[in-house]
Design a protein around this motif. Structure first.
Motif, short mmCIF file in Angstrom:
data_model
loop_
_atom_site.label_atom_id
_atom_site.label_comp_id
_atom_site.label_asym_id
_atom_site.label_seq_id
_atom_site.Cartn_x
_atom_site.Cartn_y
_atom_site.Cartn_z
N SER A 250 -45.10 15.84 5.19
CA SER A 250 -46.19 16.79 5.41
C SER A 250 -46.93 16.51 6.70
N SER A 251 -46.80 15.27 7.22
CA SER A 251 -47.44 15.00 8.51
C SER A 251 -46.49 15.28 9.68
N GLY A 252 -45.31 15.84 9.35
CA GLY A 252 -44.42 16.31 10.41
C GLY A 252 -43.45 15.27 10.94
N GLU A 253 -43.32 14.14 10.26
CA GLU A 253 -42.39 13.11 10.74
C GLU A 253 -40.96 13.65 10.74
N ASN A 254 -40.21 13.21 11.71
CA ASN A 254 -38.82 13.62 11.85
C ASN A 254 -37.99 13.10 10.66
N VAL A 255 -37.13 13.97 10.10
CA VAL A 255 -36.36 13.60 8.90
C VAL A 255 -35.44 12.40 9.19
N ASN A 256 -34.85 12.37 10.38
CA ASN A 256 -33.95 11.24 10.70
C ASN A 256 -34.71 9.92 10.66
N ASN A 257 -35.94 9.94 11.18
CA ASN A 257 -36.74 8.71 11.16
C ASN A 257 -37.09 8.31 9.72
N ILE A 258 -37.35 9.32 8.89
CA ILE A 258 -37.66 9.01 7.48
C ILE A 258 -36.44 8.39 6.80
N VAL A 259 -35.27 8.98 7.04
CA VAL A 259 -34.05 8.46 6.42
C VAL A 259 -33.80 7.02 6.88
N ALA A 260 -33.98 6.78 8.15
CA ALA A 260 -33.78 5.40 8.64
C ALA A 260 -34.78 4.46 8.00
N GLY A 261 -36.01 4.94 7.80
CA GLY A 261 -37.04 4.13 7.15
C GLY A 261 -36.66 3.82 5.70
N ILE A 262 -36.06 4.81 5.05
CA ILE A 262 -35.62 4.61 3.66
C ILE A 262 -34.52 3.54 3.61
N GLN B 42 -33.83 16.87 0.46
CA GLN B 42 -32.82 17.94 0.36
C GLN B 42 -31.64 17.66 1.29
N ILE B 43 -31.19 16.41 1.22
CA ILE B 43 -30.05 15.97 2.03
C ILE B 43 -28.97 15.49 1.07
N ASN B 44 -27.72 15.78 1.39
CA ASN B 44 -26.62 15.22 0.60
C ASN B 44 -26.64 13.70 0.78
N ILE B 45 -26.50 12.98 -0.33
CA ILE B 45 -26.56 11.51 -0.27
C ILE B 45 -25.56 10.94 0.73
N ASN B 46 -24.41 11.60 0.86
CA ASN B 46 -23.38 11.10 1.78
C ASN B 46 -23.75 11.30 3.25
N ASP B 47 -24.76 12.13 3.49
CA ASP B 47 -25.16 12.40 4.88
C ASP B 47 -26.31 11.50 5.34
N LEU B 48 -26.82 10.66 4.45
CA LEU B 48 -27.94 9.80 4.84
C LEU B 48 -27.58 8.95 6.06
N GLU B 49 -26.34 8.47 6.06
CA GLU B 49 -25.87 7.61 7.15
C GLU B 49 -25.96 8.32 8.51
N ILE B 50 -25.55 9.59 8.52
CA ILE B 50 -25.56 10.36 9.78
C ILE B 50 -26.99 10.51 10.28
N HIS B 51 -27.91 10.85 9.36
CA HIS B 51 -29.31 11.02 9.75
C HIS B 51 -29.91 9.71 10.23
N ALA B 52 -29.60 8.61 9.51
CA ALA B 52 -30.19 7.31 9.87
C ALA B 52 -29.78 6.92 11.29
N ARG B 53 -28.55 7.23 11.64
CA ARG B 53 -28.05 6.81 12.96
C ARG B 53 -28.60 7.69 14.09
N GLU B 54 -29.18 8.81 13.73
CA GLU B 54 -29.80 9.70 14.73
C GLU B 54 -31.27 9.35 14.95
N ALA B 55 -31.81 8.42 14.16
CA ALA B 55 -33.26 8.13 14.20
C ALA B 55 -33.65 7.48 15.52
N VAL B 56 -34.84 7.82 15.99
CA VAL B 56 -35.37 7.22 17.22
C VAL B 56 -36.31 6.07 16.84
#
Lengths: 374, 261
Positions: free
Chosen positions: B180-192, B144-158
Motif C-alpha cells: 500500500s505504500s507503493g513498494e516495488n513487488v520485486n523488492n518485496i519478494v526479495a525481502g520475503i 498474486q504471484i505464482n509460487i514458482n515465479d518468486l525466484e524470477i521476481h527476487a532476482r529482479e530486485a534492486v
C-alpha cells in the motif's frame, strides 16, 4: 510380578487422578496446602499436620488464566492458575508459591486476584543462598510461611515436629534416589511407569509414598536383573510428565536411566542435616542445593553434573525436555549443550508445554536421536 | 534372477514424493503429487511410480516411509524420520556435504552429518510457519504471484524490502503495508526470501555450520531463497534439481540397506 504390577497401577492411579487424592484427604478432615514448584518447604507444612499437595499444573486448556497472564509464560504456571480459578483446588486451605523465577512471582500476585478464596503464602528465597546471610534470609522466609500457616489453618508449629518431618522427608529422599538406580536394572518398567512413581509423590503423604516405593524396590530386587538393547538416556528439564512424550520415548526403545528433572530427582538430591536445629537444618538444606536452573550458580555446573551422571549410568545420550517459555532453563541450555558436546555426549532438545496436542515434531526428533545413537 | 526394487516414500505436509531404486541402487523412477499427509496424495504418488515402472506392489522388495505422514502409510515395511532420510539422500548425492538445510512445507530443519553421512546433530524450527514453504505460499497468494515465479521476481530486485522473520501473520501485515505504500513487488519478494533465509540461517548457526552445505526440501527449488541463504551464511550452497526428493531417496536407500546389509 502380580504384586509389582499392582503397585505400579496404584502409583498410576494416584498420578493421573490427583483430584481423587485431594477429595480423600479432605473427606478425612485433613487440611491440605498446595505447593507450587520448584522448591516449597513441604517439611514445614507436613510438620504442622497439614497435607502438602503438589501444584505443577496439568494438561488442560487455558482460558480464565489468560485474563492475568500474557501468552508467553510457562504453561505450568498458566494451568496452575487456571485450576485455581476454575475451582479444581477448592477445599485447599492455602497455596505456597516460592519466588524462584520471575514467572512464579507473577503467579503469586495474580493468584491473589484470580483465586481469592485460597490464600497465597509467598516463600521468598535468596539468590545467594550458601552463606550465613543467605541461610538467615531463607530461615526468615520459612518463619513467614509458618506464621501465615498458623493464622490460616489454626495449626501450631513446633521445632520438635519439624525434626520428625525432616526425618520423614530424608527417608523419602533416600528411597527416591535408590529407586532411580534400581529401576535401571528393570528396563521393562516404562518411562510412563517411572514417571507415575515420581509424580504420585506429590499427591500422597511422604510416609505413604516411601512405604510403597520401598515395597516396590523390595519386590523388584527379588526378581532377576535384566539387560536390554534399549538406548539409555538421561532426561533434564523442569517437568517431563506428558503421557504422549513418555510413550514416544518407549516406542523408540529408550530407557530413562537417570534424570535431572525438577519435578523428579532434583527434589531428592539434598537431605536435611538432622544434627542441626530443625529449622536451621531446613534452611541449611536449601543452601546446599545446586545444579538447578532456578538456583543461582555463577559457575553454571549443571552441564558437568549431567555429563557426570551420564558417565556414571552409562547413558548413551541426554534428552533436554525444554518447557516452553521457561527462561531459567533456556538460559542454561546453551551452556549445558557445550558441556555435553565437549564430553562427547549426544543430546537432543524437545520443546514441550502443557497445551500441546500434537507431539509429531517430538516424535520425529526422538526417532532421529535414536538413529544418531545407533 | 528376478530384479529387486526398493521404494522410498516421503509424505510431507503439502506433497508426497516417491523414489524407486533397483538392485544397483540406481534411481529408476520418481513421482510427486502436490498433496501430502491426510490426503489421497501418498497413495497416488505410490500408484503413479509403480505404474510408470510397470510394477506392482508385490514387485517391491522393501518400502520405507518417511515424512510427517510416515506412520499412517500402511504399504510401507518400515518408517524412518525424515531427518535421517534427508541425511542419507543428500550424502548419497553430495558425499562432501556436512550441513543440510531442509525447508519443507511446514517446517525447517538443519542437520549436521559426519564424513560417513551419519547424523551427529540437528535442530528443527518451532511450530511456526515463518521460515517454511507455507510462509512463501501465503506471501505468493497476497502478491498474486505464482509460487514458482518468486525466484524470477527476487532476482529482479534492486533493494530488498525489510520483512519480519519472526511471524507469518505479522509478515503478512507488513507485506500489505509495503504494497500500500507503493513498494516495488520485486523488492518485496526479495525481502520475503531474505526473511525465510534469515530465520533458517539462524537455526543453522545454532547447529554450527560445516561446509559443504546443501539445501534440500521443496523450498530449495526457489533460487531466491537459495541466494538469500547463501548470503546469510556467507557460503556457497550445493543444490540438486532433485532437492525435493532427498527424503524419499534416503528412505529408498534405507529400504535397500534393510535387505542388503
Amino acid at each position: 510380578m502380580t504384586k509389582v504390577n499392582e503397585l505400579l497401577e496404584q502409583f498410576h492411579k494416584v498420578a493421573v487422578s490427583p483430584e481423587e487424592q485431594l477429595k480423600s484427604y479432605l473427606s478425612q478432615g485433613r487440611k491440605v496446602v498446595a505447593c507450587v514448584p520448584v522448591y516449597t518447604p513441604e517439611e514445614l507444612i507436613h510438620s504442622m499436620n497439614l497435607v502438602p499437595f503438589g501444584a505443577w499444573g496439568a494438561e488442560i486448556e487455558v482460558r480464565e488464566a489468560k485474563k492475568y497472564f500474557p501468552a508467553f509464560i510457562c504453561s505450568i504456571l498458566q494451568t496452575t492458575l487456571e485450576m485455581g480459578i476454575t475451582g479444581k483446588y477448592d477445599g485447599i486451605s492455602a497455596i505456597v508459591i516460592p519466588s524462584l523465577c520471575d514467572s512464579l512471582k507473577c503467579l503469586g500476585e495474580n493468584w491473589k486476584y484470580g483465586v481469592p478464596n485460597i490464600p497465597f503464602i509467598p516463600m521468598t528465597y535468596p539468590q545467594n543462598r550458601n552463606n550465613d546471610n543467605g541461610r538467615a534470609f531463607t530461615k526468615a522466609g520459612y518463619l513467614r510461611v509458618i506464621d501465615d500457616l498458623e493464622k490460616i489453618t489454626g495449626k501450631k508449629f513446633s521445632e520438635a515436629e519439624l525434626a520428625k518431618s525432616n526425618k520423614v522427608y530424608n527417608l523419602h529422599n533416600q528411597a527416591m534416589r535408590r529407586l532411580s538406580d534400581v529401576l535401571v536394572e528393570y528396563p521393562w518398567i516404562s518411562a510412563s511407569q517411572r514417571n507415575d512413581i515420581f509424580k504420585s509423590a506429590y499427591y500422597m503423604t511422604k510416609e505413604e509414598h516411601t512405604t510403597l516405593v520401598n515395597q516396590l524396590m523390595d519386590l523388584l530386587l527379588e526378581m532377576p536383573k535384566e539387560t536390554s538393547n534399549m538406548k539409555k538416556i538421561i532426561t533434564t528439564g523442569i517437568i517431563a510428565d506428558s503421557r504422549d512424550l513418555l510413550t514416544i520415548i518407549g516406542e523408540n526403545d529408550m530407557q530413562i536411566v537417570g534424570d535431572d528433572i525438577a519435578h523428579e530427582s532434583r527434589q531428592y538430591r539434598t537431605d536435611v542435616n538432622e544434627s542441626k536445629d530443625a529449622l536451621e537444618g531446613l534452611a541449611d538444606k536449601f543452601s546446599r542445593m545446586d545444579n538447578c536452573s532456578v538456583l543461582y550458580d555463577v559457575d553454571k555446573k549443571r552441564g558437568d553434573y549431567i555429563a557426570e551422571m551420564a558417565k556414571r549410568t552409562g547413558a548413551d545420550g541426554v534428552v533436554v525436555v525444554m518447557t516452553k517459555f521457561c527462561d531459567p532453563e533456556e538460559f542454561d541450555y546453551p551452556i549445558m549443550k557445550k558441556k555435553f558436546d565437549a564430553a562427547g555426549i549426544p543430546s537432543v532438545l524437545i520443546e514441550v508445554d502443557m497445551q500441546m496436542n500434537n507431539y509429531e515434531q517430538a516424535r520425529t526428533a526422538l526417532q532421529t536421536f535414536k538413529d544418531m545413537l545407533n | 534372477m528376478k530384479e529387486s526394487y526398493f521404494l522410498g516414500i516421503d509424505i510431507g505436509s503439502t506433497t508426497s514424493k516417491c523414489i524407486l531404486l533397483n538392485s544397483q541402487r540406481e534411481i529408476i523412477g520418481s513421482s510427486l503429487v502436490s498433496a501430502g499427509t491426510g490426503t489421497t496424495g501418498p497413495q497416488k504418488a505410490y500408484e503413479d511410480i509403480l505404474e510408470k515402472a510397470n510394477l506392482t506392489a508385490g514387485d517391491i522388495s522393501f518400502t520405507v516411509a518417511t515424512g510427517y505422514g510416515r506412520i499412517m502409510f500402511t504399504e510401507a515395511n518400515d518408517e524412518m524420520s525424515e531427518l535421517s532420510c534427508h541425511a542419507k539422500g543428500v550424502h548419497h548425492i553430495f558425499p562432501d556435504v556436512h550441513t543440510i538445510i531442509d525447508i519443507g512445507g511446514q517446517d525447517a530443519k538443519v542437520i549436521s552429518i559426519n564424513d560417513a553421512g551419519k547424523v551427529i546433530n540437528f535442530v528443527m524450527n518451532d511450530k511456526c510457519a515463518a521460515g517454511t514453504g507455507r510462509f512463501l505460499d501465503v506471501m505468493a497468494t497476497i502478491l498474486q504471484i505464482n509460487i514458482n515465479d518468486l525466484e524470477i521476481h527476487a532476482r529482479e530486485a534492486v533493494r530488498p524490502a525489510k520483512i519480519s522473520s519472526t511471524c507469518t501473520v505479522f509478515a503478512e501485515s507488513e507485506v500489505i503495508s509495503q504494497l500500500s505504500s507503493g513498494e516495488n513487488v520485486n523488492n518485496i519478494v526479495a525481502g520475503i526470501c531474505e526473511s525465510v533465509a534469515g530465520r533458517v540461517a539462524s537455526l543453522a548457526k545454532r547447529v554450527g555450520i560445516k561446509e559443504e552445505i546443501c539445501m534440500s526440501g521443496g523450498v530449495a527449488k526457489n533460487g531466491g531463497v537459495r541466494d538469500a541463504m547463501s548470503k546469510s551464511l556467507g557460503a556457497k550452497l550445493q543444490y540438486s534439481p532433485k532437492a525435493q526428493y532427498m527424503g524419499a531417496l534416503g528412505a529408498a536407500l534405507f529400504a535397500y540397506d534393510k535387505l542388503n546389509i
